[in-house]
Scaffold this motif. Structure first.
Motif, PDB file in Angstrom:
ATOM      1  N   SER A  27       0.913  -1.091  -0.060  1.00 58.24           N
ATOM      2  CA  SER A  27       0.089   0.105  -0.054  1.00 58.24           C
ATOM      3  C   SER A  27       1.044   1.256   0.092  1.00 58.24           C
ATOM      4  O   SER A  27       0.708   2.407  -0.674  1.00 58.24           O
ATOM      5  N   ILE A  28       1.994   1.390   0.845  1.00 63.21           N
ATOM      6  CA  ILE A  28       2.887   2.393   0.827  1.00 63.21           C
ATOM      7  C   ILE A  28       3.669   2.578  -0.436  1.00 63.21           C
ATOM      8  O   ILE A  28       3.530   3.784  -0.892  1.00 63.21           O
ATOM      9  N   ARG A  29       3.951   1.613  -1.143  1.00 63.29           N
ATOM     10  CA  ARG A  29       4.654   1.774  -2.458  1.00 63.29           C
ATOM     11  C   ARG A  29       3.383   2.203  -3.458  1.00 63.29           C
ATOM     12  O   ARG A  29       3.896   2.966  -4.251  1.00 63.29           O
ATOM     13  N   ASN A  30       2.374   1.718  -3.307  1.00 58.42           N
ATOM     14  CA  ASN A  30       1.346   2.173  -4.261  1.00 58.42           C
ATOM     15  C   ASN A  30       1.036   3.751  -3.884  1.00 58.42           C
ATOM     16  O   ASN A  30       0.960   4.413  -4.953  1.00 58.42           O
ATOM     17  N   PHE A  31       0.728   4.011  -2.833  1.00 55.87           N
ATOM     18  CA  PHE A  31       0.633   5.456  -2.518  1.00 55.87           C
ATOM     19  C   PHE A  31       1.694   6.292  -2.965  1.00 55.87           C
ATOM     20  O   PHE A  31       1.566   7.395  -3.696  1.00 55.87           O
ATOM     21  N   ALA A  32       2.983   5.977  -2.736  1.00 54.92           N
ATOM     22  CA  ALA A  32       4.040   6.813  -3.005  1.00 54.92           C
ATOM     23  C   ALA A  32       4.195   7.015  -4.591  1.00 54.92           C
ATOM     24  O   ALA A  32       4.360   8.158  -5.361  1.00 54.92           O
TER      25      ALA A  32
END
Ligand SMILES: NC(=O)c1ccc[n+]([C@@H]2O[C@H](COP(=O)([O-])OP(=O)(O)OC[C@H]3O[C@@H](n4cnc5c(N)ncnc54)[C@H](OP(=O)(O)O)[C@@H]3O)[C@@H](O)[C@H]2O)c1
Length: 213
Positions: free
Chosen positions: A37-42
């Motif tokens: 999720s963090i990678r998607n968000f960034a």
């Protein structure tokens, strides 16, 4: 607002807009206990080409029960520290670009707690995912200690280039030349470094060494 619960955030957004109709509030999904999720968000944030002046690493959990994150890491450590650690790393270049293009100073804020005083002691690997020795106070404390350690190390790593960036970008040093700076402030170099004869001698010496090459 980077949030895991979009519906809740939309209600908050509406409340903010009621009080401040001109406010510009965007909501984007981010689950700090999930690296995917963090990678998607960034990636989404970067692809939108948005600037980033201030990053507030605020999310926090306090769980009485031992829990693992989606990546199988103890939940306090995963959410309160590791999620923010990864997010910060992924957004650092965006922050640097914003600072450079808009001539501003970026700011990263890690929200820690006095609870950091009650952290597990010893090696991380000894208790990280050890359910038997689990204590919510110590696990929360460790994640809050990690918030402070993370901020310190980040500051140390970024400080290496701070004076250079200050001199390259800050309008306050317009017209200032031939000065020596330490930690973005005027400083006095050694007496030898101020010796004009020595400076001339070095110039001639260097010219001699480089002119035939
Ligand atoms: N309250 C205190 O006395 C106190 C004291 C010292 C420090 N702090 C620190 O202050 C910060 C804020 O705490 P608070 O007291 O305001 O707690 P809070 O009301 O429970 O707020 C925590 C926020 O973190 C979000 N969050 C939790 N897990 C998340 C995840 N996996 N992904 C994305 N967001 C997540 C929550 O989202 P949801 O809305 O979806 O649940 C909530 O908005 C924390 O870092 C905490 O350690 C609090």
């Amino acid at each position: 607002m980077a949030v895991r619960n979009i519906q809740k955030a939309i209600q908050v957004k509406e409340t903010i807009l009621k009080d401040t109709p001109d406010a510009k509030v965007d909501v984007m999904e981010l689950d700090l206990s999930s690296m995917a999720s963090i990678r998607n968000f960034a990636a989404k944030y970067r692809s939108l080409g948005l600037p980033l002046h201030i990053l507030i690493n605020n999310a926090g959990v306090l769980s009485p029960q031992f829990k693992l994150s989606k990546d199988n890491i103890e939940l306090h450590f995963a959410t309160n520290h590791l999620g923010h650690f990864l997010l910060t790393n992924l957004l650092l270049e965006t922050m640097k670009t914003t600072s450079y293009e808009q001539n501003t100073e970026g700011r990263i804020i890690n929200v820690s707690s006095e609870g950091h005083r009650f952290a597990y002691s010893g090696h991380l690997s000894d208790y990280m995912n050890n359910e038997l020795s689990y204590s919510s106070i110590y696990a929360y404390g460790l994640s809050k200690l990690a918030n402070i350690l993370h901020a310190n190390e980040l500051a140390r790593l970024l400080k290496g280039a701070a004076t250079t960036c200050y001199l390259a970008l800050n309008p306050q040093v317009k017209g200032v030349t031939g000065e020596y700076f330490v930690d973005s402030n005027f400083a006095k170099p050694s007496l030898r470094a101020k010796d004009q004869e020595l400076a001339k001698e070095l110039w001639e010496f260097s010219m001699g060494l480089t002119s035939s090459k």
